[in-house]
Design a protein around this motif. Sequence first.
Motif, PDB file in Angstrom:
ATOM      1  N   ARG A 161      -9.019   0.429  -4.034  1.00 56.29           N
ATOM      2  CA  ARG A 161      -7.596   0.744  -3.887  1.00 56.29           C
ATOM      3  C   ARG A 161      -7.360   1.396  -2.531  1.00 56.29           C
ATOM      4  NH1 ARG A 161      -7.022   4.995  -8.993  1.00 56.29           N
ATOM      5  NH2 ARG A 161      -8.771   6.373  -8.486  1.00 56.29           N
ATOM      6  N   LEU A 212      -4.570   3.642   0.252  1.00 54.10           N
ATOM      7  CA  LEU A 212      -3.450   4.510   0.578  1.00 54.10           C
ATOM      8  C   LEU A 212      -3.318   4.543   2.108  1.00 54.10           C
ATOM      9  CD1 LEU A 212      -4.231   7.548  -1.780  1.00 54.10           C
ATOM     10  CD2 LEU A 212      -2.306   5.956  -2.042  1.00 54.10           C
ATOM     11  N   ALA A 215      -2.319   4.799  -6.434  1.00 54.50           N
ATOM     12  CA  ALA A 215      -2.789   3.532  -5.861  1.00 54.50           C
ATOM     13  C   ALA A 215      -3.353   2.652  -6.964  1.00 54.50           C
ATOM     14  CB  ALA A 215      -3.861   3.806  -4.806  1.00 54.50           C
ATOM     15  N   VAL A 272       0.854  -1.191   0.000  1.00 57.96           N
ATOM     16  CA  VAL A 272       0.000   0.000   0.000  1.00 57.96           C
ATOM     17  C   VAL A 272       0.888   1.238   0.000  1.00 57.96           C
ATOM     18  CG1 VAL A 272      -1.786   1.269   1.239  1.00 57.96           C
ATOM     19  CG2 VAL A 272      -1.808  -1.238   1.234  1.00 57.96           C
TER      20      VAL A 272
END
Length: 240
Positions: free
Chosen positions: A66, A68, A42, A21
């Motif tokens: 996705r 972060l 991402a 990540v």
Amino acid sequence: MPRIYLALLSMLSITAQAIDVSHTASPPLIDGLNQDKQWQQAKWLPLNQVIIGGQLDPADFTGQYRLLWDSQAIYLQAKITDNILYDNNPNPVEGYWSDDCLEVFIDEDASGGDHQYNFNAFAYHVSLDNQVVDLSTDKTAKLYNSHVTSRWQRQSNPPYDMIWELAIRVYDDSFKDDKDAVPVTLHKDKKLGFMLAYCDNDGSEFREHFINSKDIVPLAGDKNRGWIDASVFDTITLRE
């Protein structure tokens, strides 16, 4: 730990992924609008493993997500197509698993193991009205809205293409309902257990489908193990 239990955990975790990540220098705005450039770094991951229900028609549901992170939170953006958005239970702690909702599974130290009625890990059900529910140590459902900030937006006509964004503050297994809790500070190379799911209901008493980010090897024919056993989660690693 008994050998039989170790063998079962090995079977349940056999399809686990290691997911990196990316770090974000500034948090994205949680508004469901997908206008923050931070998301461009991402990569999209699939949300497509059917845990409950028959074969899915893409017009009924498709999903991807996705991630972060920064020191304060894990940020999640999901892109979902759902032809019917359904919320049958006005009380957020009743029947929440059978309304349309995101379910975020997170294990602060990636230790795996039982978390059904304890805080070894969390299974946050995030509803269409952005309420956040999990089971507590007293075996009742409670709201944990302070743990997750959630907003979503959709197109005006079905199929409802949605962007759903969350900021997830991470708590360790010392969390207690009756104590002032402080989320952990996240850092580079930290590993966490993680999995994402979506409960899909098109108007029935119970959900028709439960779709996961990860396939799970069934235990006694049951794939729906994430709300009980954190050993079935994937592992995410926080990178620069």
